[in-house]
Design a protein around this motif. Structure first.
Motif, mmCIF file in Angstrom:
data_model
loop_
_atom_site.group_PDB
_atom_site.id
_atom_site.type_symbol
_atom_site.label_atom_id
_atom_site.label_comp_id
_atom_site.label_asym_id
_atom_site.label_seq_id
_atom_site.Cartn_x
_atom_site.Cartn_y
_atom_site.Cartn_z
ATOM 1 N N ARG A 166 0.843 -1.209 0.000
ATOM 2 C CA ARG A 166 0.000 0.000 0.000
ATOM 3 C C ARG A 166 0.869 1.246 0.000
ATOM 4 N NH1 ARG A 166 -3.631 -3.038 3.583
ATOM 5 N NH2 ARG A 166 -2.373 -2.352 5.339
ATOM 6 N N THR A 167 1.943 1.215 0.793
ATOM 7 C CA THR A 167 2.820 2.385 0.871
ATOM 8 C C THR A 167 3.542 2.586 -0.466
ATOM 9 O OG1 THR A 167 3.114 1.887 3.200
ATOM 10 C CG2 THR A 167 4.638 3.466 2.239
ATOM 11 N N MET A 168 3.973 1.496 -1.070
ATOM 12 C CA MET A 168 4.636 1.617 -2.378
ATOM 13 C C MET A 168 3.682 2.249 -3.390
ATOM 14 S SD MET A 168 6.842 -1.947 -2.600
ATOM 15 C CE MET A 168 7.518 -1.586 -4.231
ATOM 16 N N GLU A 169 2.443 1.766 -3.410
ATOM 17 C CA GLU A 169 1.460 2.317 -4.361
ATOM 18 C C GLU A 169 1.233 3.803 -4.107
ATOM 19 O OE1 GLU A 169 -1.428 -0.710 -6.512
ATOM 20 O OE2 GLU A 169 -2.187 -0.018 -4.566
ATOM 21 N N ALA A 170 1.113 4.145 -2.834
ATOM 22 C CA ALA A 170 0.828 5.546 -2.478
ATOM 23 C C ALA A 170 1.956 6.461 -2.958
ATOM 24 C CB ALA A 170 0.644 5.672 -0.970
ATOM 25 N N HIS A 171 3.170 5.926 -3.022
ATOM 26 C CA HIS A 171 4.311 6.757 -3.428
ATOM 27 C C HIS A 171 4.765 6.442 -4.854
ATOM 28 C CE1 HIS A 171 4.967 8.728 0.468
ATOM 29 N NE2 HIS A 171 4.384 7.632 0.930
ATOM 30 N N ASP A 172 3.941 5.690 -5.562
ATOM 31 C CA ASP A 172 4.226 5.399 -6.962
ATOM 32 C C ASP A 172 5.583 4.691 -7.147
ATOM 33 O OD1 ASP A 172 3.605 5.367 -9.612
ATOM 34 O OD2 ASP A 172 4.396 7.364 -10.032
ATOM 35 N N VAL A 173 5.841 3.747 -6.244
ATOM 36 C CA VAL A 173 7.047 2.912 -6.360
ATOM 37 C C VAL A 173 6.541 1.513 -6.670
ATOM 38 C CG1 VAL A 173 9.090 2.003 -5.157
ATOM 39 C CG2 VAL A 173 8.235 4.313 -4.625
ATOM 40 N N ARG A 174 6.904 0.962 -7.823
ATOM 41 C CA ARG A 174 6.304 -0.322 -8.225
ATOM 42 C C ARG A 174 7.326 -1.357 -8.695
ATOM 43 N NH1 ARG A 174 2.375 3.389 -9.314
ATOM 44 N NH2 ARG A 174 0.313 2.947 -8.429
ATOM 45 N N ARG A 175 8.533 -1.231 -8.146
ATOM 46 C CA ARG A 175 9.537 -2.273 -8.433
ATOM 47 C C ARG A 175 9.860 -2.983 -7.128
ATOM 48 N NH1 ARG A 175 14.050 1.059 -11.812
ATOM 49 N NH2 ARG A 175 12.649 1.836 -13.422
ATOM 50 N N LEU A 176 9.644 -4.300 -7.122
ATOM 51 C CA LEU A 176 9.781 -5.046 -5.869
ATOM 52 C C LEU A 176 10.488 -6.382 -6.090
ATOM 53 C CD1 LEU A 176 8.949 -5.447 -2.837
ATOM 54 C CD2 LEU A 176 6.877 -6.545 -3.692
ATOM 55 N N VAL A 177 11.479 -6.648 -5.248
ATOM 56 C CA VAL A 177 12.092 -7.981 -5.190
ATOM 57 C C VAL A 177 11.602 -8.632 -3.906
ATOM 58 C CG1 VAL A 177 14.231 -9.313 -5.101
ATOM 59 C CG2 VAL A 177 14.163 -7.152 -6.380
ATOM 60 N N PHE A 178 11.025 -9.817 -4.011
ATOM 61 C CA PHE A 178 10.443 -10.493 -2.851
ATOM 62 C C PHE A 178 11.235 -11.748 -2.504
ATOM 63 C CE2 PHE A 178 7.389 -13.765 -1.269
ATOM 64 C CZ PHE A 178 7.208 -13.208 -0.007
ATOM 65 N N SER A 179 11.539 -11.900 -1.190
ATOM 66 C CA SER A 179 12.233 -13.097 -0.692
ATOM 67 C C SER A 179 11.257 -14.245 -0.606
ATOM 68 C CB SER A 179 12.734 -12.872 0.734
ATOM 69 O OG SER A 179 13.709 -11.903 0.797
ATOM 70 N N SER A 180 11.316 -15.148 -1.569
ATOM 71 C CA SER A 180 10.535 -16.368 -1.444
ATOM 72 C C SER A 180 11.501 -17.492 -1.067
ATOM 73 C CB SER A 180 9.772 -16.656 -2.735
ATOM 74 O OG SER A 180 8.866 -17.718 -2.514
ATOM 75 N N SER A 181 11.056 -18.706 -1.186
ATOM 76 C CA SER A 181 11.853 -19.813 -0.648
ATOM 77 C C SER A 181 11.577 -21.082 -1.427
ATOM 78 C CB SER A 181 11.449 -20.012 0.813
ATOM 79 O OG SER A 181 11.910 -21.249 1.299
ATOM 80 N N ALA A 182 12.560 -21.969 -1.440
ATOM 81 C CA ALA A 182 12.363 -23.292 -2.053
ATOM 82 C C ALA A 182 11.272 -24.070 -1.339
ATOM 83 C CB ALA A 182 13.665 -24.081 -1.992
#
Ligand code: NAD
Ligand code: UFG
Length: 349
Positions: free
Chosen positions: A109-125
């Motif tokens: 939500r905060t990213m959207e509010a500030h128009d930041v839309r590039r995200l790397v997410f820590s997922s897992s095997a």
């Protein structure tokens, strides 16, 4: 670029911060220090000669997060923060689901509010669940996981995919880590688990340094070369480089995409113990116990997608991982609580 790292005082986040600062990026770390120490921030500065911006906050405190974005709007975000202990998640499912989902919702939500839309997410095997035969390809998952921690990662992958689908301005990288071990060669930052470690590598180093008596090998009757469990151990600095490669992908693409980050090479429990014995010059006592509930015989990555699409591959060997983990443990027998020791004390990497 200015990169905001959630959980940047933690194990993988601190190494990624060093890699980004070394290549000239501006780094903003937000972390509530629930599973880390402010000493990690000082060490990042000591290694790189550059100080990251650091704000101690909980992501779920959306107002504070919003203030941080307003003050230091990033170009992209790497999201490490969350709870990660599999066993604890089985005992406390509500806490795990609520924490990992709420923290990510607040961030999105905060990213959207500030128009930041590039995200790397820590997922897992762990999103592969274990029903498939190694090596795992990205198309093998996510599936329903056997524990709430893993399921929270699978759910977040799905939520992030829906977000990217709904708004084509997003670009999201889902990075599925295999077994991160090792430490920065300086020996100044490394993995600093609370209490008795659940994972094999920190357990071995704590035996080697004399904090624990012996390693229990969880079963030697698996259908593997030496009967012990096989995993894809990856050096945390190679993992950090994988995040840099993913950031480049985000700059050039939109949509969502998953990549395995591993070496593609399985190593058994006994082989890992032998690598740490060679690295430390110490005999590491172990005894064979029963299998640990929920463990798989073998899990390793097919890494061809990351090689082809990100131009990334792991470079460091298991021997490098053992040497660097040992260097960290030996110089910091009590982890970051060993802060009184001179920072540059220790062998050359
Ligand atoms: P870590 O616990 O060392 O780092 C996570 C950091 O996030 C900690 O510094 C913690 O204080 C912080 N944090 C937690 N909740 C927070 C919140 N609500 N607000 C702000 N900060 C918060 O863990 P790690 O090993 O560096 O793992 C990083 C990420 O990678 C996690 O998402 C984990 O699930 C994932 N992952 C880790 C492994 C592994 O074996 N280490 C494997 C696969 C995936
Ligand atoms: N093992 C031992 N003795 C120990 C600890 C582990 O023999 O004291 C064995 C396990 O049986 C397994 C191997 O060492 O064969 C690796 O175990 P870890 O606990 O180090 O790692 P896991 O692969 O079980 O789990 C890790 C992360 C999880 C993540 C999972 C899949 O800890 O968060 O990888 O990505 F979900």
């Amino acid at each position: 670029m200015r990169i905001l790292i959630t959980g940047g005082a933690g194990y993988i986040g601190s190494h990624t911060a060093v890699t980004l600062l070394d290549r000239g990026d501006e780094v903003v770390i937000v972390d509530n220090l629930s599973n880390s120490s402010a000493e990690a921030i000082r060490r990042i500065t000591a290694i790189t000669g550059r100080e990251p911006l650091f704000r101690q906050l909980d992501l779920r405190d959306e107002h504070l997060l919003d203030e941080e974005f307003a003050a230091n709007r990033p170009d992209a975000v790497i999201h490490f923060a969350g709870l990660k202990a599999v066993g604890e998640s089985v005992a406390q499912p509500l806490r795990y689901y609520a924490h990992n989902l709420d923290a990510t919702f607040a961030l999105l939500r905060t990213m959207e509010a500030h128009d930041v839309r590039r995200l790397v997410f820590s997922s897992s095997a762990t999103v592969y669940g274990g029903g498939q035969v190694a090596p795992y390809t990205e198309d093998d998952g996510p599936i329903v996981s056997t524990n709430p921690y893993g399921q929270s990662k699978a759910m977040l992958e799905r939520i992030l995919s829906d977000v990217a689908e709904a708004d084509p301005r997003w670009s999201i990288a889902l990075l599925r880590y295999f077994n991160p071990i090792g430490a920065h060669p300086s020996g100044l930052i490394g993995e600093d688990p609370n209490g008795i470690p659940n994972n094999l590598a920190p357990y071995i180093t704590q035996v080697a340094v004399g904090r624990l008596d012996e390693v229990t090998v969880y079963g030697d009757d698996y259908d593997t070369a030496d009967g012990t469990g096989e995993r894809d151990y990856i050096h945390v600095d190679d993992l950090a480089a994988g995040h840099v490669a993913a950031l480049s992908w985000l700059a050039d693409n939109t949509g969502v995409r998953a990549w395995n980050l591993g070496t593609g090479v399985p190593t058994s429990v006994l082989e890992l113990i032998a690598a740490f014995e060679a690295a430390s010059g110490t005999e590491i006592p172990y005894r064979v116990g029963g299998r640990r509930a929920g463990d798989l015989a073998s899990a390793w990555a097919d890494v061809s997608r990351a090689r082809k699409e990100l131009g990334w591959e792991a470079r460091r060997t298991v021997s490098d991982m053992a040497r660097h983990s040992w260097n960290w443990q030996r110089n910091n027998p009590d982890g970051f609580a060993t802060a009184a020791r001179p920072l540059t004390d220790g062998d050359a990497p």
